[in-house]
Design an enzyme around this catalytic site. Sequence first.
Site, PDB file in Angstrom:
ATOM      1  CG  HIS A 166       1.869  -6.243  -6.644  1.00 30.55           C
ATOM      2  ND1 HIS A 166       1.133  -5.216  -7.222  1.00 30.55           N
ATOM      3  CD2 HIS A 166       3.162  -5.959  -6.924  1.00 30.55           C
ATOM      4  CE1 HIS A 166       1.948  -4.357  -7.805  1.00 30.55           C
ATOM      5  NE2 HIS A 166       3.188  -4.783  -7.656  1.00 30.55           N
ATOM      6  CG  ASP A 178       4.031  -1.720 -10.430  1.00 29.88           C
ATOM      7  OD1 ASP A 178       4.137  -2.783  -9.796  1.00 29.88           O
ATOM      8  OD2 ASP A 178       3.984  -0.601  -9.894  1.00 29.88           O
ATOM      9  CD  GLU A 216       4.323  -3.699  -4.369  1.00 31.03           C
ATOM     10  OE1 GLU A 216       5.540  -3.449  -4.295  1.00 31.03           O
ATOM     11  OE2 GLU A 216       3.526  -3.021  -5.059  1.00 31.03           O
ATOM     12  CD  GLU A 217       1.912  -0.576  -6.855  1.00 32.62           C
ATOM     13  OE1 GLU A 217       2.630   0.247  -6.267  1.00 32.62           O
ATOM     14  OE2 GLU A 217       2.243  -1.115  -7.923  1.00 32.62           O
ATOM     15  CD  GLU A 242       6.853  -5.111  -7.666  1.00 27.41           C
ATOM     16  OE1 GLU A 242       6.652  -4.484  -8.727  1.00 27.41           O
ATOM     17  OE2 GLU A 242       6.131  -4.961  -6.676  1.00 27.41           O
ATOM     18  CG  HIS A 315       3.398   4.039  -9.788  1.00 22.96           C
ATOM     19  ND1 HIS A 315       3.805   4.320  -8.500  1.00 22.96           N
ATOM     20  CD2 HIS A 315       3.403   2.682  -9.886  1.00 22.96           C
ATOM     21  CE1 HIS A 315       4.048   3.200  -7.842  1.00 22.96           C
ATOM     22  NE2 HIS A 315       3.813   2.185  -8.678  1.00 22.96           N
TER      23      HIS A 315
END
Length: 969
Positions: A166, A178, A216-217, A242, A315
């Site tokens: 993604h 990510d 995706e998130e 991922e 994140h």
Amino acid sequence: MTRVNSIIGFRPIPVTLLTVITYVSLFSALLFIDRQPPAVAKKGELDYWGVDIEEAWSDLEVLTRDFHPYNSRPNDDVRAYLLGRVQEILSRNGVSGFGNELQSSGYSGTVDLFDDGIPGKPGSNVTFVGAGSEDLTVYFEGTNIIVYIHGERPADELSPVLVSAHYDSVSTGYGATDDGAAVVSILQIIKSFTRPESQGGKRPKRGLVALLNNGEEDFLNGARAFAMHPVAKLPHSFLNLEGAGAGGRATLFRSTDAEVTKYYKRAKRPFGTIVSGDGFKAGLIRSGTDYSVFVENLGMRGLDVAFYQPRSRYHTTEDDARHSSKRSLWHMLGGSLATLRGMTDDTSKVFDSPNGSAGKGHNAVWFDLFGRAFSVLHLHTIFAFTITLIVVPFVVVLVAMWALGHFDKLYFFSNTAYIPPPPEHSIASRTTQGWRGVLRFPVAFVAASAGVVGMAFLINKINPMVVYASQYTVWTCFLSTWWIIAWVILRGADAVRPTALARGYGFLEQWLLWLVAMIGVAISIGKSHLGSGYWVLVFYSGFFTSAFISLLEMAALQKKSEVKIAVSGDDQAYPPEEHSQTGASGNISNRAANDDDDAGEHATEETPLFRGPNRPLSFAPHRNPRYDNGDHDSGDILVEEKDEAVYGGEQGWSKDLPSWTWILQFLATVPLQLVLAGSVALLLGNALAQTGADGSDMLTVLLGFGVFSIILLLPVAPFLHRITYHVTLFIFVIFVGTFIYNLAAPPFSPNARLKVYFQQTVDLQTGENNVHLVGHPDYIDRIVSKHIPSAKGKVDICQADKLKSGLRRCSWKGIAPRVVPQAPGGMPPEYGFSDWISYNVTKTGDGKATIKLRGRNTRACKLLFNKPLAKSPTLGNPIPGFPNTRELRLWSRDWERGWSVELTWEKEEDQEENKDSHSSAIVVCLWSDGNKVSDEIPALHEIRRYLPVWAIASKLADGLVEGSVPFMI
């Protein structure tokens, strides 16, 4: 013989050296592999694959210039860049393709590019029920990029393989790991698989579908949108890439079955264990990846490969190129190329069943060895081995013990009296002393393990989060605690009451301990299909082998009834005729009964603290009456004369025991066990150490560290009593240092920062806005009250958070956001709140209404209802049959286009209660662009600026800012 024993015999120096070398070398290797990704391949290997790591890194730097969540303008820029790069790669390789309609499985070209979401063309829209929440419905419009590289065989003959990543990031992370590394890896994979033959290219047997999905998130939305695309019906197998950390090695997170996992063996540097897969299966890992959609929605079979550490950067703004590396990028890319080449060149029908589905594989067990070798086994094979190993070795041990007993050579559990016995005035042993040492390992194991558990409770009481930044000091403290306690007990017992059976008892009793663990493994496989206990089989097999060797050693001994004891004092062995059989019998039974515990008489002030063979029973100068018949002086006391092969004060009959078999036992029980258990321990340590920021119970984490610390040292327990005190003294110094550090050190650091979660909510009707900061309950109050200027003295409430279990939420009136552009004039942002959302509600019937809503400068909104809907909302591609919606999330591929939603509630007369109540709802829109926070979200800018250096902000929900308006229907 003495020289040989000093080199390979079971003596302190050889045992100490082998133990230290083995543990230090293996632990060092495991730590190096864990911390350091493999080097980037040399140019020859890169040319073989047709990839360019510098080009991939350059792409990653472009992708990570800004935060780019789905609901942000930079997301469109990233999409345009990726689309241009794909077209550039295809053009450079002499192929081209562009389409949005899948006509058939037989194409004239070799590559098709699908821009799913191109203006003026229908894209893939999807409506679905939120996972784990029946009252949540999501509508999403996809903007995926799909590249279909055709194989030599058509898709209806051999299904293509899907590789997915993604390209959206979270609103607080740049997305280097990510999932930027995966995205640029797919660009290089496309480049590799579309090379012309003149450049070393090779057309795959099966096709390859490369998916760059968006969203995706926010709820795995991009993969769900892909499921609506015609191409999604072609692949039966997949590789999902991922990132759940920020660098390091990419691990095989999970797999559907053994058949697809075997392709990962082709990777040059495989890395992973079934333990992570079982974590998902057992529900211990709650976060999801697109893997779930491919398996559960599309029925595919495949692999989930992901970065997984360090979680403190996940994140956050530290998920950037600076904190990643080309080594990490190559580890994912190189492994993916090898895996996909194996999958696409497979011409078997293993993924193509006659009914058109992907078929079903067998549950797998997998693990790597030093990041170089990879083992894949069927779970049912492990189960069969487990049952076999539970039964067969047990029978073998029983038969061996029976045979030794039959031939009078079972020295274990024996207290056989010597016939003839030593003279009355001799202090020589009168029995085989076969019971000596039987309780040493159980006592040491329980005491040392209790010490580790107690240490875990102590750290949890005083400084539970120290493991967040200093997991290795916690490991060291637990390991040293167990070692010191176990060594003191085992070495002390050996010094006081030496026995040649201590090692054998240790193996036999540990084998029984692992037998219990094996039964647990069998139950977990049979009931839950969990294969994480594979390493227990290795421990069990090793200790069975060593216990069996200890039994075989006894075959070299004399029969117990034939053992003769020689005594010295007058340099004469006592003759048998000195003691008649009758005269001896009266004393033999009494002496034999008391020989093993030396408790023949009541203790006095002259009774020694420690007793044992060859030791006087008192420090007093007078004769001991127990060995005095009145005819001898104290200087005439006879002692047992032992062969030089006997070590220390051990039993004389042990001279016939092989001196070198301990090496075989060491090799059977230590090296492989350390590698397997150490790999699992490091994986769990990295995965769990920083979960306290997510609300995990730290006592559970610390106990997990403690359990594996015990497991890592259990293999050396049978050898501990031969290890010199120098090692333990050194370990004690380390223990003192780590103990003090773990109790007093700051739990966080600039390299391992505590995550706190931000969101700002605005009531657009009243103009009231609140800033919310969620974090660990021991630290969040202090952070807010002492470090955030706008919150000082203004915090309304701090309480347990409802969304993140185990964490605490603090809220206060913050600086107003400016996420919607306003007309010039310098008016405060509060005066423009009413323009952020526009909506119109039209009642179309009893219990029916249509709502049209639009948010400014956003493409994400949601509706919250006070009553559940009776029917599915009609919008996009509705899926019938999921009423009871209380929350409807809306995502659009276009900015400020808005949505029109038809809603249906129960009719008023059908409701059993609250007949007079009206249906109401709340319109909420989200703003997720965190790139200009100083202007648009000054509250987040303030938090980033004033957080302590050991803390870092992450997003709490999909929107950094949520604006809401309530209305009645």
